[in-house]
Motif scaffolding. Structure first.
Motif, short mmCIF file in Angstrom:
data_model
loop_
_atom_site.label_atom_id
_atom_site.label_comp_id
_atom_site.label_asym_id
_atom_site.label_seq_id
_atom_site.Cartn_x
_atom_site.Cartn_y
_atom_site.Cartn_z
N ARG A 177 0.83 -1.20 0.00
CA ARG A 177 0.00 0.00 0.00
C ARG A 177 0.87 1.26 0.00
NH1 ARG A 177 -3.90 1.10 5.03
NH2 ARG A 177 -4.48 3.22 4.53
N SER A 178 1.90 1.27 0.79
CA SER A 178 2.82 2.41 0.84
C SER A 178 3.56 2.57 -0.49
CB SER A 178 3.83 2.23 1.96
OG SER A 178 3.19 2.18 3.21
N LYS A 179 3.93 1.47 -1.09
CA LYS A 179 4.62 1.51 -2.37
C LYS A 179 3.72 2.09 -3.46
CE LYS A 179 7.71 -2.37 -1.50
NZ LYS A 179 8.06 -3.74 -1.88
N VAL A 180 2.45 1.68 -3.47
CA VAL A 180 1.49 2.18 -4.46
C VAL A 180 1.27 3.68 -4.26
CG1 VAL A 180 -0.92 2.08 -5.21
CG2 VAL A 180 0.37 -0.02 -4.85
N PHE A 181 1.12 4.08 -3.01
CA PHE A 181 0.93 5.51 -2.72
C PHE A 181 2.14 6.31 -3.17
CE2 PHE A 181 1.45 9.18 0.08
CZ PHE A 181 0.29 9.87 -0.21
N PHE A 182 3.32 5.86 -2.86
CA PHE A 182 4.54 6.56 -3.24
C PHE A 182 4.70 6.61 -4.76
CE2 PHE A 182 9.21 6.65 -3.92
CZ PHE A 182 9.46 7.88 -3.33
N ALA A 183 4.39 5.50 -5.45
CA ALA A 183 4.49 5.46 -6.91
C ALA A 183 3.47 6.40 -7.55
CB ALA A 183 4.31 4.03 -7.41
N SER A 184 2.24 6.42 -7.02
CA SER A 184 1.23 7.32 -7.59
C SER A 184 1.59 8.78 -7.33
CB SER A 184 -0.16 7.00 -7.05
OG SER A 184 -0.19 7.16 -5.65
N PHE A 185 2.18 9.06 -6.18
CA PHE A 185 2.63 10.43 -5.91
C PHE A 185 3.71 10.84 -6.90
CE2 PHE A 185 5.39 13.52 -3.77
CZ PHE A 185 4.47 14.54 -3.59
N LEU A 186 4.66 9.93 -7.15
CA LEU A 186 5.73 10.24 -8.11
C LEU A 186 5.19 10.41 -9.53
CD1 LEU A 186 8.68 7.92 -6.99
CD2 LEU A 186 8.55 10.40 -6.85
N CYS A 187 4.26 9.56 -9.92
CA CYS A 187 3.77 9.57 -11.31
C CYS A 187 2.69 10.61 -11.55
CB CYS A 187 3.23 8.19 -11.67
SG CYS A 187 4.50 6.93 -11.72
N ILE A 188 1.93 10.94 -10.52
CA ILE A 188 0.81 11.87 -10.72
C ILE A 188 1.04 13.20 -9.99
CG2 ILE A 188 -1.65 12.24 -10.34
CD1 ILE A 188 -2.01 9.21 -10.65
N GLY A 189 1.37 13.13 -8.74
CA GLY A 189 1.46 14.32 -7.91
C GLY A 189 2.54 15.29 -8.34
N ILE A 190 3.75 14.78 -8.56
CA ILE A 190 4.86 15.66 -8.94
C ILE A 190 4.63 16.30 -10.31
CG2 ILE A 190 7.32 15.73 -9.49
CD1 ILE A 190 7.76 13.82 -7.15
N PRO A 191 4.21 15.55 -11.34
CA PRO A 191 3.93 16.22 -12.62
C PRO A 191 2.81 17.27 -12.52
CG PRO A 191 4.18 13.89 -12.99
CD PRO A 191 4.17 14.08 -11.51
N VAL A 192 1.79 16.97 -11.71
CA VAL A 192 0.70 17.94 -11.54
C VAL A 192 1.23 19.20 -10.88
CG1 VAL A 192 -1.43 18.39 -10.25
CG2 VAL A 192 -1.20 16.29 -11.55
N LEU A 193 2.02 19.07 -9.86
CA LEU A 193 2.59 20.24 -9.18
C LEU A 193 3.51 21.04 -10.12
CD1 LEU A 193 3.38 18.78 -5.66
CD2 LEU A 193 1.55 20.36 -6.30
#
Length: 130
Positions: A13-29
């Motif tokens: 679960r932590s890995k999925v959250f971290f991967a989604s943050f890297l793939c979605i959150g950082i590009p959005v920011l």
């Protein structure tokens, strides 16, 4: 020690959250900050252009009004009849209205000339009150 194990071997679960943050959150920011930067510059540039256009319009209107006023004053100064009437009234200097026919005709001539000048001004509201 338990907390260290969690950090060393994170759950799925932590890995999925971290991967989604890297793939979605950082590009959005990154895109949001870039978009904000570009939009701010575009809005600022547009505001400056609008202000310059408004200043030019005001400048043209004021210049037109001043030219019209100059033309009116030149017309009054050049018109010999009006000039003579105004000089004679200034020379009398009593400030009281004379009730003679001659004074009435002089006043009428001045009013008629001013009305004609203001009609020449057309739409210009400043010339209506000269």
């Amino acid at each position: 020690m338990v907390n260290f194990r969690r950090l060393a071997s994170p759950s799925f679960r932590s890995k999925v959250f971290f991967a989604s943050f890297l793939c979605i959150g950082i590009p959005v920011l990154v895109c949001l900050s870039f978009y904000t930067y570009l939009t701010r510059d575009a809005v600022e540039e547009q505001a400056i252009m609008n202000a310059k256009k408004e200043i030019n319009l005001v400048n043209e209107n004021v210049t037109k009004i001043l030219e019209d006023l100059m033309n009116v004053s030149n017309f009054v100064q050049i018109d010999t009849e009006i000039n003579a009437v105004l000089k004679s009234k200034a020379r009398d200097g009593s400030g009281e209205d004379s009730h003679t026919y001659e004074a009435y005709m002089e006043d009428r001539l001045v009013r008629k000339t001013i009305e004609n000048i203001t009609q020449l001004g057309g739409r210009n509201p400043m010339l209506r009150y000269c």
